[in-house]
Design a protein around this motif. Structure first.
Motif, mmCIF file in Angstrom:
data_model
loop_
_atom_site.group_PDB
_atom_site.id
_atom_site.type_symbol
_atom_site.label_atom_id
_atom_site.label_comp_id
_atom_site.label_asym_id
_atom_site.label_seq_id
_atom_site.Cartn_x
_atom_site.Cartn_y
_atom_site.Cartn_z
ATOM 1 N N LEU A 114 -21.385 -0.005 -8.504
ATOM 2 C CA LEU A 114 -21.976 -1.167 -8.136
ATOM 3 C C LEU A 114 -20.883 -2.274 -7.797
ATOM 4 C CD1 LEU A 114 -24.351 -1.529 -11.107
ATOM 5 C CD2 LEU A 114 -25.032 -1.393 -8.392
ATOM 6 N N THR A 115 -19.715 -1.984 -8.521
ATOM 7 C CA THR A 115 -18.609 -2.837 -8.023
ATOM 8 C C THR A 115 -18.073 -2.593 -6.572
ATOM 9 O OG1 THR A 115 -17.849 -3.271 -10.377
ATOM 10 C CG2 THR A 115 -16.104 -3.566 -8.389
ATOM 11 N N PHE A 116 -18.066 -1.300 -6.377
ATOM 12 C CA PHE A 116 -17.632 -0.879 -5.094
ATOM 13 C C PHE A 116 -18.801 -1.093 -3.892
ATOM 14 C CE2 PHE A 116 -17.578 2.484 -1.525
ATOM 15 C CZ PHE A 116 -16.193 2.204 -1.180
ATOM 16 N N GLU A 117 -20.101 -1.087 -4.120
ATOM 17 C CA GLU A 117 -20.907 -1.337 -3.173
ATOM 18 C C GLU A 117 -21.103 -2.735 -2.978
ATOM 19 O OE1 GLU A 117 -22.668 0.347 -1.124
ATOM 20 O OE2 GLU A 117 -22.123 2.393 -1.801
ATOM 21 N N ILE A 118 -21.009 -3.687 -4.154
ATOM 22 C CA ILE A 118 -21.271 -5.118 -3.903
ATOM 23 C C ILE A 118 -19.956 -6.152 -3.629
ATOM 24 C CG2 ILE A 118 -21.960 -7.131 -5.100
ATOM 25 C CD1 ILE A 118 -23.906 -5.303 -6.708
ATOM 26 N N ALA A 119 -18.914 -5.262 -4.309
ATOM 27 C CA ALA A 119 -17.526 -6.239 -3.857
ATOM 28 C C ALA A 119 -16.634 -5.486 -3.086
ATOM 29 C CB ALA A 119 -16.947 -6.209 -5.397
ATOM 30 N N LEU A 120 -16.291 -4.380 -3.502
ATOM 31 C CA LEU A 120 -14.927 -3.739 -2.879
ATOM 32 C C LEU A 120 -15.328 -3.271 -1.351
ATOM 33 C CD1 LEU A 120 -13.463 -1.495 -5.879
ATOM 34 C CD2 LEU A 120 -12.849 -3.934 -5.167
ATOM 35 N N LYS A 121 -16.552 -2.607 -1.278
ATOM 36 C CA LYS A 121 -16.986 -2.049 0.101
ATOM 37 C C LYS A 121 -16.941 -3.040 1.199
ATOM 38 C CE LYS A 121 -20.256 1.136 1.787
ATOM 39 N NZ LYS A 121 -21.560 1.806 1.639
ATOM 40 N N PRO A 122 -17.515 -4.321 0.946
ATOM 41 C CA PRO A 122 -17.570 -5.424 2.142
ATOM 42 C C PRO A 122 -16.615 -5.952 2.314
ATOM 43 C CG PRO A 122 -19.072 -6.102 0.311
ATOM 44 C CD PRO A 122 -18.559 -4.566 -0.131
ATOM 45 N N LEU A 123 -15.742 -6.347 1.244
ATOM 46 C CA LEU A 123 -14.448 -7.146 1.299
ATOM 47 C C LEU A 123 -13.269 -6.131 2.034
ATOM 48 C CD1 LEU A 123 -14.206 -9.069 -1.884
ATOM 49 C CD2 LEU A 123 -14.539 -10.096 0.581
ATOM 50 N N PHE A 124 -13.071 -5.108 1.583
ATOM 51 C CA PHE A 124 -12.003 -4.341 1.876
ATOM 52 C C PHE A 124 -12.027 -3.085 2.993
ATOM 53 C CE2 PHE A 124 -10.773 -5.948 -2.165
ATOM 54 C CZ PHE A 124 -9.617 -6.624 -1.908
#
Length: 236
Positions: A114-124
């Protein structure tokens, strides 16, 4: 000898180590690793972690990888420093170990996804969130939190009445998810909600976030801006 932590400041696994070091009031050097550029698959990181993952850790001539192994080493080796993160009683140690395993095998996968999909993926990674993956992992995390709710009716923390590594391991992902729609999964379970508020309010975690903010200033502008947004996700 200077303790060194290798990894990007936004990584939940790296943050576990940083939070542990802050709990123990230990000085350290962070060696930034640029994941989008693939630096984790190159030297010098690949010699420290043959799987090409973060974090890697150095304390004198000791080299370690895997955040849970690193934090256990820190908690044992520097037991006389800072806050105690390990119980002394063998039974309490066993109970804490159970919940450390639960975090590793049950909580971490849906929480990180969830952290990857919602936060890390779109930002980085400049990639779109997979909403189907979010829905699937929300369901899986909810099932885990149902068990946590029952456990936290019985004790203040997962391992007992004192905060331990079992609680610390959850903090980075909980912090990130509190700034997303997934927050409702924690809020609707009162004992889980109180526990989250407690562990996120620990002074050592506040120091870890201050450290992240300071380190972010040193990074290239666009990368640093992404991290600043990520750090602030956990704050209402």
């Amino acid at each position: 000898m200077v303790i060194k932590v290798h990894g990007p400041v936004q990584s939940p696994a790296v943050l576990k180590v940083i939070a542990c070091l802050k709990e123990k009031e230990l000085d350290f050097e962070l060696v930034h690793v640029n994941l989008p550029a693939g630096d984790h698959k190159k030297e010098p990181l690949i010699s420290l972690n043959p799987f090409g993952q973060v974090p890697a850790f150095e304390d004198g001539d000791l080299k370690l990888f895997e955040s849970r192994a690193i934090t256990q080493y820190i908690a044992h080796t520097y037991a006389d420093k800072g806050n105690q993160l390990l119980p002394n009683d063998p039974k309490e140690m066993a109970i804490m170990s159970v919940w450390m395993e639960v975090e590793s095998t049950k909580f971490d996968t849906p929480g990180f996804n969830l952290t990857f999909e919602i936060a890390l993926k779109p930002l980085f990674f400049r990639a779109a969130t997979d909403e189907a993956a979010v829905t699937d992992n929300e369901e899986k995390l909810g099932e885990v939190l149902d068990v946590y709710e029952s456990r936290l009716k019985e004790s203040k923390y997962l391992g007992g009445e004192s905060s331990t590594l079992a609680d610390l391991y959850h903090i980075p992902i909980v912090n990130y998810l509190m700034g997303t729609k997934v927050k409702s999964l924690f809020d609707c379970r009162p004992h889980v909600s109180d526990w989250c508020a407690d562990i996120l309010a620990r002074p050592a975690w506040s120091k870890a976030l201050d450290y992240l903010s300071a380190e972010t200033v040193k990074l290239p502008h666009e990368y640093g801006l992404c991290i600043s947004r990520l750090i602030n996700m956990g704050h209402d």
